[in-house]
Motif scaffolding. Structure first.
Motif, PDB file in Angstrom:
ATOM      1  N   TYR A   1     -26.107   0.208   2.517  1.00 33.42           N
ATOM      2  CA  TYR A   1     -25.732   0.652   3.856  1.00 33.42           C
ATOM      3  C   TYR A   1     -26.572   1.838   4.314  1.00 33.42           C
ATOM      4  O   TYR A   1     -26.653   2.104   5.521  1.00 33.42           O
ATOM      5  N   GLY A   2     -27.173   2.549   3.391  1.00 31.42           N
ATOM      6  CA  GLY A   2     -28.026   3.669   3.766  1.00 31.42           C
ATOM      7  C   GLY A   2     -29.190   3.274   4.643  1.00 31.42           C
ATOM      8  O   GLY A   2     -29.693   4.077   5.419  1.00 31.42           O
ATOM      9  N   CYS A   3     -29.603   2.029   4.538  1.00 37.33           N
ATOM     10  CA  CYS A   3     -30.725   1.561   5.339  1.00 37.33           C
ATOM     11  C   CYS A   3     -30.343   1.412   6.814  1.00 37.33           C
ATOM     12  O   CYS A   3     -31.233   1.277   7.660  1.00 37.33           O
ATOM     13  N   TYR A   4     -29.063   1.425   7.085  1.00 37.62           N
ATOM     14  CA  TYR A   4     -28.567   1.249   8.455  1.00 37.62           C
ATOM     15  C   TYR A   4     -28.006   2.564   9.018  1.00 37.62           C
ATOM     16  O   TYR A   4     -27.509   2.596  10.139  1.00 37.62           O
ATOM     17  N   ASP A   5     -28.091   3.612   8.241  1.00 36.95           N
ATOM     18  CA  ASP A   5     -27.549   4.896   8.655  1.00 36.95           C
ATOM     19  C   ASP A   5     -28.439   5.522   9.721  1.00 36.95           C
ATOM     20  O   ASP A   5     -29.662   5.479   9.622  1.00 36.95           O
ATOM     21  N   VAL A   6     -27.837   6.093  10.740  1.00 37.49           N
ATOM     22  CA  VAL A   6     -28.622   6.763  11.770  1.00 37.49           C
ATOM     23  C   VAL A   6     -28.347   8.261  11.806  1.00 37.49           C
ATOM     24  O   VAL A   6     -29.083   9.008  12.450  1.00 37.49           O
ATOM     25  N   ARG A   7     -27.319   8.717  11.127  1.00 40.95           N
ATOM     26  CA  ARG A   7     -26.946  10.127  11.227  1.00 40.95           C
ATOM     27  C   ARG A   7     -27.734  11.024  10.297  1.00 40.95           C
ATOM     28  O   ARG A   7     -28.005  12.181  10.627  1.00 40.95           O
ATOM     29  N   SER A   8     -28.092  10.516   9.100  1.00 46.23           N
ATOM     30  CA  SER A   8     -28.678  11.413   8.116  1.00 46.23           C
ATOM     31  C   SER A   8     -30.070  11.020   7.639  1.00 46.23           C
ATOM     32  O   SER A   8     -30.722  11.790   6.949  1.00 46.23           O
ATOM     33  N   ARG A   9     -30.546   9.839   7.982  1.00 44.66           N
ATOM     34  CA  ARG A   9     -31.817   9.384   7.421  1.00 44.66           C
ATOM     35  C   ARG A   9     -33.036   9.834   8.208  1.00 44.66           C
ATOM     36  O   ARG A   9     -34.111   9.967   7.656  1.00 44.66           O
ATOM     37  N   TYR A  10     -32.883  10.050   9.501  1.00 43.31           N
ATOM     38  CA  TYR A  10     -34.055  10.255  10.339  1.00 43.31           C
ATOM     39  C   TYR A  10     -34.224  11.730  10.678  1.00 43.31           C
ATOM     40  O   TYR A  10     -33.324  12.361  11.226  1.00 43.31           O
ATOM     41  N   GLN A  11     -35.382  12.260  10.378  1.00 40.93           N
ATOM     42  CA  GLN A  11     -35.646  13.677  10.594  1.00 40.93           C
ATOM     43  C   GLN A  11     -36.279  13.951  11.954  1.00 40.93           C
ATOM     44  O   GLN A  11     -36.166  15.063  12.471  1.00 40.93           O
ATOM     45  N   TYR A  12     -36.975  12.981  12.464  1.00 44.97           N
ATOM     46  CA  TYR A  12     -37.698  13.186  13.727  1.00 44.97           C
ATOM     47  C   TYR A  12     -37.364  12.072  14.702  1.00 44.97           C
ATOM     48  O   TYR A  12     -37.282  10.898  14.326  1.00 44.97           O
ATOM     49  N   TRP A  13     -37.181  12.453  15.945  1.00 51.28           N
ATOM     50  CA  TRP A  13     -36.784  11.530  16.995  1.00 51.28           C
ATOM     51  C   TRP A  13     -37.672  11.702  18.219  1.00 51.28           C
ATOM     52  O   TRP A  13     -38.112  12.807  18.534  1.00 51.28           O
ATOM     53  N   GLY A  14     -37.904  10.576  18.913  1.00 50.48           N
ATOM     54  CA  GLY A  14     -38.561  10.660  20.203  1.00 50.48           C
ATOM     55  C   GLY A  14     -37.566  11.005  21.294  1.00 50.48           C
ATOM     56  O   GLY A  14     -36.375  11.214  21.027  1.00 50.48           O
ATOM     57  N   GLN A  15     -38.053  11.056  22.521  1.00 49.75           N
ATOM     58  CA  GLN A  15     -37.210  11.417  23.657  1.00 49.75           C
ATOM     59  C   GLN A  15     -36.410  10.239  24.189  1.00 49.75           C
ATOM     60  O   GLN A  15     -35.455  10.433  24.948  1.00 49.75           O
ATOM     61  N   GLY A  16     -36.805   9.046  23.825  1.00 41.57           N
ATOM     62  CA  GLY A  16     -36.082   7.861  24.246  1.00 41.57           C
ATOM     63  C   GLY A  16     -36.687   7.204  25.470  1.00 41.57           C
ATOM     64  O   GLY A  16     -37.369   7.848  26.281  1.00 41.57           O
ATOM     65  N   THR A  17     -36.447   5.914  25.596  1.00 44.37           N
ATOM     66  CA  THR A  17     -36.883   5.156  26.764  1.00 44.37           C
ATOM     67  C   THR A  17     -35.725   4.267  27.200  1.00 44.37           C
ATOM     68  O   THR A  17     -35.060   3.641  26.375  1.00 44.37           O
TER      69      THR A  17
END
Length: 129
Positions: free
Chosen positions: A107-123
């Motif tokens: 399930y860690g592969c589907y986690d969005v809260r703790s896995r990603y350190q950098y994010w774009g601004q979104g589109t």
């Protein structure tokens, strides 16, 4: 600091297609697994898709499986999300994100809260019915 820049969003009719692109503006692209996450108005961020550093593994949310395809071009420092058969419920802001934590499992592969350190601004992607 890693900079990510998404593009390709827009307004499309249901059943149509869009291709999102994300530019990773550093030279360490192959050190990161990449993900696409979306957020609809009034809802929490939702996992969409993930691709490993060498494209060997991909993961999809059940809601997009068979319709969306994630890919990356390590020579160009780009990650893509091809979205087909779009539905009104796909309407959301789509974010590209980078995961430098290494291998994921379960399930860690589907986690969005703790896995990603950098994010774009979104589109923004809007699908009309």
């Amino acid at each position: 600091q890693v900079h990510l820049a998404e593009s390709g969003g827009g307004l499309v009719q249901a059943g149509g297609s869009l291709r999102l692109s994300c530019a990773f503006q550093e030279r360490t692209f192959t050190s990161y697994a990449m993900g696409w996450i979306r957020q609809a108005p009034g809802k929490e961020r939702e996992f969409v898709a993930r691709i490993s550093r060498n494209s060997g593994r991909t993961y999809y949310a059940d809601s997009v499986k068979g319709r969306f395809i994630i890919s990356r071009d390590n020579a160009k420092n780009m990650v893509y999300l091809q979205m087909n058969s779009l539905k009104p419920e796909d309407t959301a802001v789509y974010y590209c994100a980078a995961d430098g934590l290494g291998h994921c499992s379960g399930y860690g592969c589907y986690d969005v809260r703790s896995r990603y350190q950098y994010w774009g601004q979104g589109t923004q992607v809007t699908v009309s019915s």
